[in-house]
Design a protein around this motif. Structure first.
Motif, mmCIF file in Angstrom:
data_model
loop_
_atom_site.group_PDB
_atom_site.id
_atom_site.type_symbol
_atom_site.label_atom_id
_atom_site.label_comp_id
_atom_site.label_asym_id
_atom_site.label_seq_id
_atom_site.Cartn_x
_atom_site.Cartn_y
_atom_site.Cartn_z
ATOM 1 N N LEU A 107 0.829 -1.204 0.000
ATOM 2 C CA LEU A 107 0.000 0.000 0.000
ATOM 3 C C LEU A 107 0.867 1.259 0.000
ATOM 4 O O LEU A 107 0.620 2.202 -0.757
ATOM 5 C CB LEU A 107 -0.923 -0.016 1.224
ATOM 6 N N ASP A 110 2.641 1.491 -3.486
ATOM 7 C CA ASP A 110 1.656 1.893 -4.496
ATOM 8 C C ASP A 110 1.297 3.362 -4.348
ATOM 9 O O ASP A 110 1.226 4.102 -5.324
ATOM 10 C CB ASP A 110 0.364 1.068 -4.350
ATOM 11 N N SER A 111 1.036 3.777 -3.124
ATOM 12 C CA SER A 111 0.601 5.156 -2.866
ATOM 13 C C SER A 111 1.679 6.174 -3.208
ATOM 14 O O SER A 111 1.375 7.288 -3.637
ATOM 15 C CB SER A 111 0.194 5.322 -1.397
ATOM 16 N N PHE A 122 -3.951 6.994 -2.282
ATOM 17 C CA PHE A 122 -4.224 6.383 -0.979
ATOM 18 C C PHE A 122 -5.628 6.783 -0.545
ATOM 19 O O PHE A 122 -6.011 7.946 -0.631
ATOM 20 C CB PHE A 122 -3.192 6.872 0.043
ATOM 21 N N THR A 123 -6.423 5.797 -0.077
ATOM 22 C CA THR A 123 -7.781 6.094 0.369
ATOM 23 C C THR A 123 -7.966 5.659 1.819
ATOM 24 O O THR A 123 -7.237 4.807 2.325
ATOM 25 C CB THR A 123 -8.832 5.365 -0.499
ATOM 26 N N ASN A 125 -10.411 3.909 2.852
ATOM 27 C CA ASN A 125 -10.838 2.501 2.838
ATOM 28 C C ASN A 125 -9.641 1.564 2.920
ATOM 29 O O ASN A 125 -9.704 0.517 3.574
ATOM 30 C CB ASN A 125 -11.650 2.190 1.579
ATOM 31 N N GLN A 126 -8.553 1.909 2.247
ATOM 32 C CA GLN A 126 -7.349 1.082 2.304
ATOM 33 C C GLN A 126 -6.783 1.058 3.721
ATOM 34 O O GLN A 126 -6.412 0.005 4.232
ATOM 35 C CB GLN A 126 -6.299 1.599 1.325
ATOM 36 N N GLY A 129 -8.959 -1.043 5.905
ATOM 37 C CA GLY A 129 -8.739 -2.463 5.619
ATOM 38 C C GLY A 129 -7.520 -3.005 6.339
ATOM 39 O O GLY A 129 -7.572 -4.078 6.939
ATOM 40 N N VAL A 130 -6.418 -2.270 6.296
ATOM 41 C CA VAL A 130 -5.197 -2.707 6.982
ATOM 42 C C VAL A 130 -5.427 -2.735 8.491
ATOM 43 O O VAL A 130 -5.021 -3.674 9.176
ATOM 44 C CB VAL A 130 -4.002 -1.804 6.608
#
Length: 159
Positions: A107, A110-111, A122-123, A125-126, A129-130
């Motif tokens: 994450l 990617d971000s 980056f959101t 929600n991510q 989730g983590v």
């Protein structure tokens, strides 16, 4: 998409299985010989399969950036850390931490668009989730500890 999901599930199963095997080899031989055997046999198998599938194309590396070559060295760190973590924490807890770490760092990379990855926004929600996964690991670990303590008390005749 379905094919990617199946391959990801197989990879997860193989990582868990390899971790158990690596731990058994480590018990019999030691950490550095385990790492040598695991990565050496992996190299031999990869080379043979690559030559069978790709032939001479296996050695066409001119488009590869030089710093990608450290991946094999990273593999040494992966094997050593995972074998030691499994010995100290047990397979399930160690793999849970490893998976969470993989997700968190994937994450992050990617971000930030690091290592040549396409930058993905980056959101919240991510992050949630983590955090949910981390919460699940804590529930798993803390719940197991309490059950072990209760089982020990009953077995010792405390209740």
């Amino acid at each position: 998409m379905a094919g990617g999901l199946v391959l990801a599930l197989i990879a997860g199963a193989l990582v868990s299985l390899q971790n158990i095997f690596n731990n058994r080899v480590n018990t019999a031989t030691g950490l550095w010989s385990t790492t040598t055997l695991v990565l050496g046999l992996g190299f031999a198998a990869s080379l043979i399969i690559s030559l069978a599938v790709e032939g001479a194309g296996t050695f066409q590396l001119e488009r590869m950036k030089p710093w990608y070559w450290i991946s094999g060295v990273i593999g040494v760190g992966v094997v050593i850390c995972l074998v030691q973590a499994t010995r100290m924490l047990g397979p399930t807890f160690a793999i849970s931490i490893v998976m969470t770490s993989q997700l968190g760092f994937a994450l992050l990379w990617d971000s930030l668009g690091w290592l040549g990855l396409e930058k993905v926004p980056f959101t919240m929600n991510q992050l949630i989730g983590v955090l949910v996964i981390i919460g699940g690991i804590l529930v798993f670990k803390l719940g197991g500890t309490q059950e072990k303590q209760e089982s020990r008390r009953v077995h010792e005749g405390g209740e």
